[in-house]
Design an enzyme around this catalytic site. Structure first.
Site, short mmCIF file in Angstrom:
data_model
loop_
_atom_site.label_atom_id
_atom_site.label_comp_id
_atom_site.label_asym_id
_atom_site.label_seq_id
_atom_site.Cartn_x
_atom_site.Cartn_y
_atom_site.Cartn_z
N HIS A 225 -5.54 -9.81 0.82
CA HIS A 225 -4.55 -10.46 2.02
C HIS A 225 -4.14 -11.82 1.53
CE1 HIS A 225 -2.60 -11.76 5.61
NE2 HIS A 225 -3.75 -11.87 6.40
N HIS A 264 2.36 -3.38 -0.07
CA HIS A 264 2.37 -3.81 1.50
C HIS A 264 2.29 -2.86 2.40
CE1 HIS A 264 3.42 -6.35 4.75
NE2 HIS A 264 2.98 -7.45 4.09
N ASP A 321 3.38 -12.97 -2.66
CA ASP A 321 2.09 -13.59 -3.16
C ASP A 321 2.25 -13.43 -4.77
OD1 ASP A 321 1.04 -14.76 -1.14
OD2 ASP A 321 0.05 -12.72 -0.60
C1 SDX Z 1 -0.50 -10.56 2.26
O1 SDX Z 1 0.14 -7.62 6.30
C2 SDX Z 1 0.80 -8.71 5.95
O2 SDX Z 1 1.77 -9.00 6.73
C3 SDX Z 1 0.09 -9.56 4.89
C4 SDX Z 1 1.30 -10.67 4.52
C5 SDX Z 1 1.15 -11.93 5.53
O3 SDX Z 1 2.18 -12.50 5.44
O4 SDX Z 1 0.46 -11.82 6.18
O5 SDX Z 1 2.28 -9.87 3.90
C6 SDX Z 1 0.23 -11.30 3.01
O6 SDX Z 1 -1.55 -10.24 2.38
C7 SDX Z 1 0.54 -9.65 1.24
C8 SDX Z 1 -0.28 -8.32 0.48
C9 SDX Z 1 -1.37 -8.96 -0.40
N1 SDX Z 1 -2.35 -8.23 -1.18
C10 SDX Z 1 -2.17 -7.64 -2.47
O7 SDX Z 1 -1.05 -8.22 -3.12
C11 SDX Z 1 -3.30 -7.06 -3.05
C12 SDX Z 1 -2.73 -5.76 -3.57
N2 SDX Z 1 -2.03 -4.86 -2.81
C13 SDX Z 1 -2.90 -4.10 -2.08
O8 SDX Z 1 -4.27 -3.74 -2.53
C14 SDX Z 1 -2.17 -3.16 -0.96
O9 SDX Z 1 -1.07 -2.80 -1.47
C15 SDX Z 1 -2.22 -3.89 0.30
C16 SDX Z 1 -3.65 -4.41 0.58
C17 SDX Z 1 -1.28 -5.00 0.53
C18 SDX Z 1 -2.04 -2.70 1.43
O10 SDX Z 1 -2.73 -1.77 1.51
P1 SDX Z 1 -2.68 -0.35 2.23
O11 SDX Z 1 -1.58 -0.33 2.84
O12 SDX Z 1 -4.08 -0.08 2.95
O13 SDX Z 1 -2.55 0.70 0.79
P2 SDX Z 1 -3.37 1.37 0.10
O14 SDX Z 1 -4.37 0.69 -0.49
O15 SDX Z 1 -3.88 2.53 0.89
O16 SDX Z 1 -2.56 2.02 -1.13
C19 SDX Z 1 -1.85 3.10 -0.71
C20 SDX Z 1 -1.27 3.74 -2.04
C21 SDX Z 1 -2.54 4.19 -2.93
O17 SDX Z 1 -2.25 5.02 -3.99
P3 SDX Z 1 -2.62 6.61 -3.53
O18 SDX Z 1 -4.12 6.43 -3.41
O19 SDX Z 1 -2.07 6.89 -2.26
O20 SDX Z 1 -2.35 7.41 -4.79
O21 SDX Z 1 -0.74 2.85 -3.06
C22 SDX Z 1 -1.37 2.42 -4.02
C23 SDX Z 1 -3.03 2.87 -3.73
O22 SDX Z 1 -3.42 2.87 -4.81
N3 SDX Z 1 -1.16 0.97 -4.31
C24 SDX Z 1 -1.31 0.14 -5.36
C25 SDX Z 1 -1.11 -1.15 -4.97
N4 SDX Z 1 -1.04 -1.32 -3.60
C26 SDX Z 1 -1.13 -0.13 -3.17
N5 SDX Z 1 -1.42 0.50 -6.67
C27 SDX Z 1 -1.29 -0.25 -7.58
N6 SDX Z 1 -1.22 -1.70 -7.18
C28 SDX Z 1 -1.09 -2.23 -6.04
N7 SDX Z 1 -0.91 -3.43 -5.65
#
Ligand code: SDX
Length: 385
Positions: A225, A264, A321
């Protein structure tokens, strides 16, 4: 009512609506964001942080007198109690600034005579007080960890200028101001994200506003997050040389690692906030600091590769971010203050949601599917293996 016969789990509450809200709309398919109906681009271009606070808290733009009033009130509320400054000093150098912020912020409740007054007037006053003081705490943490003495707030300055003055002991340049002001606005609110949900869960028990915002700060910390901005810059540091970017990302993806600052739950296209942050990246790419130039090049190369590989195919795009780190560095903000500044800014969204939720409160109490055993025979301790 929950279906007890065929219960369904939604991990991470994906796809679950927790309430109605008129504060913020995130259109994840179109890549659009609205604060109280106003597109984020227009808000960022035209508003001060104080105006955004009024808008999100009250549901409409202020008139001149109202803007003047909230600006003065926020300035008047900036001071920190000595006890809170002592906590910051005590934790300085021992804890991450997010931990210090969580503790120092929580302690503020001891100094607010209205803490248990749950009238809507007192809660609105507390919201403004909180928004004002969180930034002072973050500035004080940043100042003290540089080994420099605490600077008292200057009530003649606007919120963002005062924040940078308390942090750096000087007024910001125009570019520094613009970057930090826009980041304050862009991070101010984002519907039912994890930290806002955490805030609402605490608030739904009718715990006070300080308890609720403390839960929000705690929830924001993680790298999935709010902590993603610092984590993304750390990754850029590990890449080190721009020419390593593609190999690093390929290896990380092959190892099933998440690339911080991408993906996201709601946006399945480019985060509109990331576009605004990226515009700053282009402005600073010829910066005089070699460090900033290196990070900027790494960020742009990583963005291209990630979009080529995962953009259209998996809906994984840069979020706000990803580009934040290099532009904050260009504005003189150190990496471990990125997430605390996010918290300072998001205090508007958290308190706006608490005020809205309390108009029709109901405690959060979801269910879980029990997968353990039942009716086990209790074995006395001396008979256990
Ligand atoms: C913020 O929600 C909000 O509004 C938050 C925010 C706000 O203003 O409050 O926008 C601020 O928190 C932004 C997000 C910051 N986090 C990151 O940047 C961390 C990296 N991103 C992730 O870990 C992820 O994308 C999340 C946590 C943001 C979302 O998680 P989800 O919706 O639970 O998605 P998931 O982890 O289940 O991923 C789904 C698929 C997976 O692949 P498969 O297993 O289906 O093959 O997408 C892939 C994941 O492996 N994936 C990524 C990835 N994010 C998702 N692969 C590589 N790199 C990534 N960053």
């Amino acid at each position: 009512m929950a279906d007890v016969q065929t219960p369904q789990v939604s991990k991470g509450l994906e796809g679950i609506y927790i309430d109605e809200s008129s504060i913020c709309k995130v259109d994840g398919q179109a890549g659009k964001l609205y604060y109280r109906g106003y597109p984020i681009e227009a808000v960022c271009k035209n508003a001060s942080y104080e105006e955004v606070a009024f808008l999100l808290l009250n549901g409409r733009l202020p008139n001149k007198a109202e803007l003047d009033d909230i600006t003065k009130t926020m300035a008047k509320e900036r001071d920190l109690p000595d006890g809170v400054i002592q906590i910051i000093k005590e934790m300085n150098g021992k804890a991450h600034p997010m931990d210090t912020l969580r503790s120092a912020f929580s302690a503020l409740s001891a100094y607010d005579k209205e803490v248990t007054d749950q009238s809507s007037e007192a809660n609105m006053r507390k919201a403004i007080r909180i928004i004002s003081k969180v930034s002072s705490i973050v500035a004080a943490i940043g100042r003290l960890q540089k080994g420099q003495p605490y600077i008292k707030p200057d009530t003649t300055l606007d919120h963002v200028t005062n924040f940078l003055y308390m942090l750096n002991g000087r007024k910001p340049t125009q570019l520094e101001y613009n970057i930090v002001k826009d980041m304050f606005i862009l991070h101010a609110e984002h519907s039912s994200n994890a930290s806002t949900f955490g805030t609402l869960v605490a608030a739904s028990t009718m715990a006070d506003m300080y308890a609720a915002v403390t839960a929000g700060i705690a929830t924001l910390k993680g790298p999935l997050h709010g902590g993603a901005d610092e984590a993304a810059l750390k990754m850029m540091g590990q890449i080190g040389n721009p020419n390593n970017t593609e190999q690093y990302i390929e290896d990380a993806l092959a190892g099933k690692q998440k690339i911080m600052g991408f993906g996201h739950r709601v946006y399945k296209t480019y985060d509109p906030r990331a576009r605004i942050v990226r515009d700053y990246l282009l402005q600073i790419k010829d910066s005089s600091s070699p460090e900033v130039r290196t990070y900027t090049e790494i960020a742009l190369r990583a963005e291209k590769l990630m979009i080529d590989k995962l953009g259209a195919s998996k809906g994984i795009w840069p979020n706000i971010d990803f580009f934040a780190g290099p532009i904050y560095l260009a504005a003189g903000v150190p990496a471990d203050l990125f997430t605390p500044i996010f918290a300072a800014s998001r205090s508007v969204g958290w308190t706006a949601h608490v005020l809205e939720y309390w108009q029709n409160n109901r405690i959060f109490r979801p269910l879980e599917i029990y997968t353990g055993k039942v009716d086990l025979q209790y074995v006395p301790i001396d008979k256990r293996a």
